[in-house]
Design a protein around this motif. Structure first.
Motif, short mmCIF file in Angstrom:
data_model
loop_
_atom_site.label_atom_id
_atom_site.label_comp_id
_atom_site.label_asym_id
_atom_site.label_seq_id
_atom_site.Cartn_x
_atom_site.Cartn_y
_atom_site.Cartn_z
N LEU A 176 0.85 -1.19 0.00
CA LEU A 176 0.00 0.00 0.00
C LEU A 176 0.89 1.25 0.00
N HIS A 181 -3.13 3.61 -3.38
CA HIS A 181 -3.05 2.51 -4.34
C HIS A 181 -1.95 1.53 -3.91
N TYR A 182 -1.90 0.41 -4.61
CA TYR A 182 -0.91 -0.62 -4.26
C TYR A 182 0.16 -0.76 -5.34
#
Ligand SMILES: [Zn+2]
Length: 313
Positions: A176, A181-182
């Motif tokens: 993360l 977002h990842y």
């Protein structure tokens, strides 16, 4: 003073750098003072104003006649057109009309842009990116910052967000990121990520604290774990750069940040990985080079914001 100058202000998390800069890039006078963001934007602006007026008078710069304007670089999400700091996470400032505040305090026109953009402009003006027509500048620090300079001007996009290469998602199942977002490039290739991955792999610093430089030092003495952690960082960085490069077709990519001090240990393998990851015609036209201005890039680029407006006026 015959020649007029611009004032550059580079606002970092710890220090603020201010400099009076001539059209040829020569610095007439400069100073650094603590940012102390906890005192709030109002007091911050008035203390910077006091410092620069004093610096001007100490150096025989006539504030009213000699100073063209003020360029400001600051970390965070900004609205360039309104001169607003919308969100500066590391200073904990939100919705601050910073350009207007400086204009009131200094009585000069002010241009505000983000730190990565002004650093990119500085490098293209006076540093590693000189003679480039399309430059992508990437800073590896706490995060991964990016700036795009085309024909000598910052490319900002629709909402001053162009160049945010640190948030290109390069790893599907990644960690993360601060942005929500990842698998962003920033979570894999920043100096911070390098240290985090080094610690996770069992590396330790000489005096207990592991740094990015410490990992490069270990790698240079043949430490296989350090070498693997660096290879990994370079792999993801090359992927992110190739995505940016395939989009922009730059003639130069400038890599900045403390990690660049590792020199060829970073740049050589990065060039190789980049040339494999990018489209061949894109890679062939593009050189990957280390930044040369160090921590001066921001304040010089900030001054340049003002000087280039004066030149085209
Ligand atoms: Zn992100």
């Amino acid at each position: 003073m015959a020649e007029r100058v611009a004032l550059g202000i580079d606002i970092g998390g710890t220090n603020v750098k201010v400099a009076f800069v001539k059209h040829d890039g020569q610095v007439i006078a400069q100073e650094s003072i603590p940012t102390a963001p906890e005192r709030g934007p109002e007091r911050f602006v008035s203390s910077v104003a006091e410092t620069v007026r004093q610096l001007a008078s100490d150096n025989h710069i006539d504030w009213d006649n000699d100073v063209l304007g003020v360029g400001v670089g600051i970390a965070g999400f900004l609205d360039y057109k309104r001169g607003f700091v919308e969100e500066s996470v590391n200073l904990h400032w939100f919705d601050v009309p910073m350009a207007e505040m400086f204009e009131r305090a200094l009585g000069k026109p002010v241009r505000l842009d983000n730190d990565a953009n002004v650093a990119a402009l500085g490098e293209v003006w006076l540093g590693a990116g000189r003679s480039a027509t399309t430059a992508l500048c990437v800073t590896l620090g706490t995060g991964v910052g990016g700036g795009i300079v085309i024909d000598g001007h910052i490319h900002r996009g629709a909402s001053t967000m162009a160049g945010e290469i640190g948030h290109i998602q390069v790893k599907n199942d990644g960690e993360l990121c601060n942005c929500g977002h990842y698998g962003c490039l920033e979570t894999l290739s920043s100096a911070t990520a390098l240290v985090r991955n080094g610690l996770a792999a069992g590396l330790a610093g000489e005096d207990g604290e592991l740094t990015a430089k410490g990992i490069f030092d270990l790698a240079s003495t043949g430490n296989a774990t350090a070498q693997r952690v660096i290879e990994d960082m370079i792999h993801w960085l090359a992927l992110g750069l190739s995505t940016g490069a395939n989009l922009l077709n730059p003639d130069i990519i400038v890599i900045a940040g403390g990690v660049v001090n590792a020199g060829n240990a970073l740049i050589e393998p990065l060039r190789e990985a980049f040339s494999k990851a990018a489209l061949q015609r894109v890679a062939r036209a593009c050189t990957v080079v280390p930044a040369t201005l160090g921590s001066q890039a921001g304040v010089l680029g900030a001054a340049r914001l003002v000087l280039q407006v004066a030149e085209t006026a």
